[in-house]
Scaffold this motif. Structure first.
Motif, PDB file in Angstrom:
ATOM      1  N   LEU A  26      74.912  45.976  17.421  1.00  0.00           N
ATOM      2  CA  LEU A  26      76.064  46.447  16.677  1.00  0.00           C
ATOM      3  C   LEU A  26      77.050  47.115  17.626  1.00  0.00           C
ATOM      4  O   LEU A  26      76.656  47.761  18.596  1.00  0.00           O
ATOM      5  CB  LEU A  26      75.636  47.449  15.606  1.00  0.00           C
ATOM      6  CG  LEU A  26      75.024  46.885  14.332  1.00  0.00           C
ATOM      7  CD1 LEU A  26      74.579  48.024  13.432  1.00  0.00           C
ATOM      8  CD2 LEU A  26      76.021  46.008  13.590  1.00  0.00           C
ATOM      9  N   PRO A  27      78.354  46.975  17.324  1.00  0.00           N
ATOM     10  CA  PRO A  27      79.350  47.620  18.189  1.00  0.00           C
ATOM     11  C   PRO A  27      79.260  49.139  18.074  1.00  0.00           C
ATOM     12  O   PRO A  27      78.732  49.684  17.105  1.00  0.00           O
ATOM     13  CB  PRO A  27      80.679  47.103  17.623  1.00  0.00           C
ATOM     14  CG  PRO A  27      80.369  46.726  16.211  1.00  0.00           C
ATOM     15  CD  PRO A  27      78.961  46.230  16.219  1.00  0.00           C
ATOM     16  N   ASP A  28      79.805  49.807  19.076  1.00  0.00           N
ATOM     17  CA  ASP A  28      79.819  51.267  19.094  1.00  0.00           C
ATOM     18  C   ASP A  28      80.817  51.745  18.039  1.00  0.00           C
ATOM     19  O   ASP A  28      82.019  51.553  18.155  1.00  0.00           O
ATOM     20  CB  ASP A  28      80.232  51.756  20.483  1.00  0.00           C
ATOM     21  CG  ASP A  28      80.230  53.273  20.579  1.00  0.00           C
ATOM     22  OD1 ASP A  28      79.531  53.895  19.761  1.00  0.00           O
ATOM     23  OD2 ASP A  28      80.922  53.819  21.450  1.00  0.00           O
ATOM     24  N   LEU A  29      80.292  52.346  16.983  1.00  0.00           N
ATOM     25  CA  LEU A  29      81.141  52.861  15.914  1.00  0.00           C
ATOM     26  C   LEU A  29      80.897  54.355  15.758  1.00  0.00           C
ATOM     27  O   LEU A  29      79.743  54.796  15.733  1.00  0.00           O
ATOM     28  CB  LEU A  29      80.816  52.174  14.581  1.00  0.00           C
ATOM     29  CG  LEU A  29      81.212  50.706  14.419  1.00  0.00           C
ATOM     30  CD1 LEU A  29      80.643  50.178  13.109  1.00  0.00           C
ATOM     31  CD2 LEU A  29      82.721  50.554  14.437  1.00  0.00           C
ATOM     32  N   PRO A  30      81.968  55.141  15.654  1.00  0.00           N
ATOM     33  CA  PRO A  30      81.773  56.574  15.401  1.00  0.00           C
ATOM     34  C   PRO A  30      81.057  56.777  14.069  1.00  0.00           C
ATOM     35  O   PRO A  30      81.449  56.209  13.048  1.00  0.00           O
ATOM     36  CB  PRO A  30      83.208  57.114  15.347  1.00  0.00           C
ATOM     37  CG  PRO A  30      84.060  56.095  16.040  1.00  0.00           C
ATOM     38  CD  PRO A  30      83.389  54.782  15.778  1.00  0.00           C
ATOM     39  N   ALA A  68      85.187  52.692   0.378  1.00  0.00           N
ATOM     40  CA  ALA A  68      84.074  52.389  -0.525  1.00  0.00           C
ATOM     41  C   ALA A  68      83.867  50.890  -0.682  1.00  0.00           C
ATOM     42  O   ALA A  68      83.244  50.445  -1.639  1.00  0.00           O
ATOM     43  CB  ALA A  68      84.268  53.041  -1.887  1.00  0.00           C
ATOM     44  N   GLY A  69      84.364  50.118   0.270  1.00  0.00           N
ATOM     45  CA  GLY A  69      84.169  48.677   0.243  1.00  0.00           C
ATOM     46  C   GLY A  69      82.820  48.276   0.814  1.00  0.00           C
ATOM     47  O   GLY A  69      82.032  49.104   1.282  1.00  0.00           O
ATOM     48  N   VAL A  79      81.522  55.640   9.715  1.00  0.00           N
ATOM     49  CA  VAL A  79      80.549  55.090   8.773  1.00  0.00           C
ATOM     50  C   VAL A  79      80.442  55.982   7.548  1.00  0.00           C
ATOM     51  O   VAL A  79      80.452  55.523   6.400  1.00  0.00           O
ATOM     52  CB  VAL A  79      79.168  54.934   9.455  1.00  0.00           C
ATOM     53  CG1 VAL A  79      78.133  54.427   8.458  1.00  0.00           C
ATOM     54  CG2 VAL A  79      79.277  53.983  10.635  1.00  0.00           C
ATOM     55  N   PHE A  80      80.375  57.284   7.789  1.00  0.00           N
ATOM     56  CA  PHE A  80      80.252  58.238   6.693  1.00  0.00           C
ATOM     57  C   PHE A  80      81.552  58.323   5.893  1.00  0.00           C
ATOM     58  O   PHE A  80      81.556  58.290   4.663  1.00  0.00           O
ATOM     59  CB  PHE A  80      79.890  59.621   7.243  1.00  0.00           C
ATOM     60  CG  PHE A  80      79.880  60.710   6.208  1.00  0.00           C
ATOM     61  CD1 PHE A  80      78.804  60.840   5.344  1.00  0.00           C
ATOM     62  CD2 PHE A  80      80.944  61.595   6.097  1.00  0.00           C
ATOM     63  CE1 PHE A  80      78.793  61.839   4.387  1.00  0.00           C
ATOM     64  CE2 PHE A  80      80.937  62.589   5.134  1.00  0.00           C
ATOM     65  CZ  PHE A  80      79.855  62.716   4.280  1.00  0.00           C
ATOM     66  N   GLY A  81      82.672  58.414   6.589  1.00  0.00           N
ATOM     67  CA  GLY A  81      83.946  58.700   5.949  1.00  0.00           C
ATOM     68  C   GLY A  81      84.500  57.564   5.110  1.00  0.00           C
ATOM     69  O   GLY A  81      85.245  57.805   4.151  1.00  0.00           O
TER      70      GLY A  81
END
Length: 366
Positions: free
Chosen positions: A291-295, A276-277, A299-301
């Motif tokens: 933007l880098p490849d992020l799962p 939650a930061g 992002v959601f979790g």
């Protein structure tokens, strides 16, 4: 119309030139400002390199303080003799953001209507609508923010961009407060200003990350409680370790400011924040960066928020006078950002020093 000396970038990547330019008398809503000092910002180098736009020639310089010399018809907010810091957020008062009371998000900001030109009449594009590497410049009156006239121009002029961007990224965009932790990745002028803003707000720990020992030392002087040399240490793991020692159960910093603006540093900021930061991007990326490849699950979790910070989400009429007062009280060391004072003909050399990390800010003094 007046003729003055000014620093102009005529072509992409070419050295800047000191030339004579034409400055019109102020028209409706405009102000003519005699520039006293102007910081050399990395954004000026971006303009010279074609990283922001291709509207050459550019009249560079935008972190400036000076004295209003003349105003056009219908100008009521400033008058000749006022000491002002120039800003590039002269709010319109009419857009949706302004009408809902969020003037700091106004993107319909005003610039001077008339154009400054080269001697042959070629129109100049002023950097951020200001163009203050000049003996005098023409701006929209709303770009002039009155501050304490006893303040040092070379110091308070830096609020015009880099210092305000960093301070605001921490305080306004990141909403850093007492009892919260912050990490700042990249400790040039903007990053160190974010450190100073966090210290002003009472944050702890304040973690500065860079690969340059000189920049880390500057961050310590401005309030960093911890430093991380990311050339030899994994910054993500070190930020997590430090925050976990201070706050039991913390998995990173409450706020992480990316003051570099590269995909690699943004990814570090993303993973270095606590659950939650908040990630704040204030470093200026180039147009080709992605933007880098992020799962998406990450992002959601992890929750929290991913923000960009334009000008530190500042409102100049609110923030500049307050920060200048804090400076005058000795609570905000703006002088520490001024590494050297230079002449108007030394801007190109200051770009080279910037490349080598030798300065927080070179400031042109006129």
């Amino acid at each position: 119309m007046q003729q003055v000396q000014a620093v102009v970038a005529k072509a992409k990547g070419a050295p800047v030139e000191l030339v004579t330019i034409n400055v019109p008398d102020p028209g409706p809503g405009e102000a003519l400002v005699k520039v006293q000092a102007c910081g050399v910002c990395h954004t000026d180098l971006h303009y010279r390199e074609g990283g922001i736009a291709d509207d050459f020639p550019f009249l560079l310089g935008h972190e400036a303080a000076g004295v209003v010399e003349a105003v056009g018809p219908d100008v009521t907010g400033v008058e000749p003799g006022d000491f002002v810091v120039l800003n590039w957020r002269a709010v319109c008062g009419e857009c949706r953001a302004c009408k809902r009371g969020e003037l700091q998000y106004c993107f319909n900001t005003h610039n001077a209507t008339q154009k400054m030109t080269l001697e042959d009449g070629t129109e100049l594009s002023p950097a951020l609508g200001i163009g203050a590497f000049a003996e005098k410049t023409l701006v929209a009156a709303g770009q002039c923010t009155k501050v304490d006239p006893e303040a040092r121009p070379a110091a308070v002029g830096l609020l015009g961009c880099g210092v305000m961007a960093g301070l605001g990224a921490a305080i306004n965009t990141g909403a850093i407060t007492r009892g919260r932790s912050i990490a700042v990745i990249g400790c040039g002028g903007v990053g160190v200003a974010a450190v100073a803003g966090a210290a002003l707000a009472g944050a702890s720990p304040i973690i500065a990350v860079d690969i340059d020992p000189k920049k880390l030392a500057a961050a310590e002087r401005l309030g960093a409680t911890h430093t991380v040399d990311s050339s030899s240490t994994d910054p993500v793991e070190e930020i997590k370790r430090i925050c976990g020692e201070v706050y039991e159960g913390a998995e990173g910093a409450d706020v992480v400011v990316d003051a570099v603006g590269r995909p690699e540093t943004w990814k570090q900021a993303f993973y270095a924040r606590d659950l939650a930061g908040t990630v704040v991007l204030v470093g200026v990326p180039t147009p080709e960066m992605r933007l880098p490849d992020l799962p998406l699950q990450e992002v959601f979790g992890r929750g929290g928020s991913l923000k960009s910070s334009w000008y530190g989400d500042c409102l100049p009429t609110r923030d500049f006078p307050m920060l200048v007062d804090l400076y005058r009280q000795g609570r905000l060391d703006l002088d520490a950002f001024v590494t050297e004072e230079i002449g108007i003909g030394d801007v190109e050399a200051s770009f080279e020093k910037m490349h080598h990390g030798d300065v927080l800010r070179s400031v042109v003094v006129l």
